[in-house]
Design a protein around this motif. Sequence first.
Motif, mmCIF file in Angstrom:
data_model
loop_
_atom_site.group_PDB
_atom_site.id
_atom_site.type_symbol
_atom_site.label_atom_id
_atom_site.label_comp_id
_atom_site.label_asym_id
_atom_site.label_seq_id
_atom_site.Cartn_x
_atom_site.Cartn_y
_atom_site.Cartn_z
ATOM 1 N N SER A 12 0.200 15.246 -4.432
ATOM 2 C CA SER A 12 0.369 13.888 -3.924
ATOM 3 C C SER A 12 0.341 13.823 -2.406
ATOM 4 O O SER A 12 0.189 12.745 -1.841
ATOM 5 N N ARG A 67 0.836 -1.209 0.000
ATOM 6 C CA ARG A 67 0.000 0.000 0.000
ATOM 7 C C ARG A 67 0.866 1.252 0.000
ATOM 8 O O ARG A 67 0.619 2.190 -0.766
ATOM 9 N N GLN A 68 1.877 1.267 0.835
ATOM 10 C CA GLN A 68 2.754 2.432 0.908
ATOM 11 C C GLN A 68 3.577 2.583 -0.377
ATOM 12 O O GLN A 68 3.793 3.692 -0.857
ATOM 13 N N THR A 76 2.822 5.862 -7.365
ATOM 14 C CA THR A 76 1.784 6.414 -8.235
ATOM 15 C C THR A 76 2.059 7.870 -8.596
ATOM 16 O O THR A 76 2.041 8.223 -9.779
ATOM 17 N N SER A 79 2.693 1.690 -3.334
ATOM 18 C CA SER A 79 1.778 2.228 -4.337
ATOM 19 C C SER A 79 1.536 3.711 -4.105
ATOM 20 O O SER A 79 1.496 4.505 -5.046
ATOM 21 N N ARG A 80 1.409 4.100 -2.842
ATOM 22 C CA ARG A 80 1.189 5.507 -2.504
ATOM 23 C C ARG A 80 2.371 6.368 -2.938
ATOM 24 O O ARG A 80 2.197 7.525 -3.302
#
Length: 186
Positions: A107, A76-77, A83, A79-80
């Motif tokens: 962002s 998750r991190q 992205t 991807s954060r």
Amino acid sequence: MRAALMRMLMLAAGWVIAILVVPGVVLGLWFITRPRARLQGILDSLQGGRGIVLIIAVGVLEACVALLIARAIARRQASRLTTPITALAEQAERLGAGESRIARLDSGIPEIDQIGEVLVHSSADLTRQLAQQRDFAADASHQLRTPLTALLMRLDEIAATQDLDAAHEEAGIAIDQVVQIGRAHV
């Protein structure tokens, strides 16, 4: 970005610690609240082979759950973080390809947002420079059009005349006009 990475690591470590410590605390409290005679029976049963296997199995299960949760947090991190970096790369590619309007990227990561601001300012500068170049080209074209029209008319007169002296005179004037155009627009 450093703060985001630190948050990610602290969150993953917190979950791993919670998964490994909480069951031990719960078991400890459970043992403390049991009557002494019953506790002795549980301890006697753990001394056998089944008790050790059970403890090892619980430990392996805890470790697997901790790894799965840490992996989910890390994905998750990651991807954060990736992205917005991917979006910045796409914007930079579009700017390099000549697109002059780039939207601001928000962002929530200061370093990435700073790079996005630089891209936005660069696109605005590029737009302004392109407009100046178009204005200059239009102005230069307008300034050249009138002298070239006069020169064309002079050459038409030369082509239409039968008189050689008049043709020489008109040709001299046309040459002077070309020299003046060259000096004025260099």
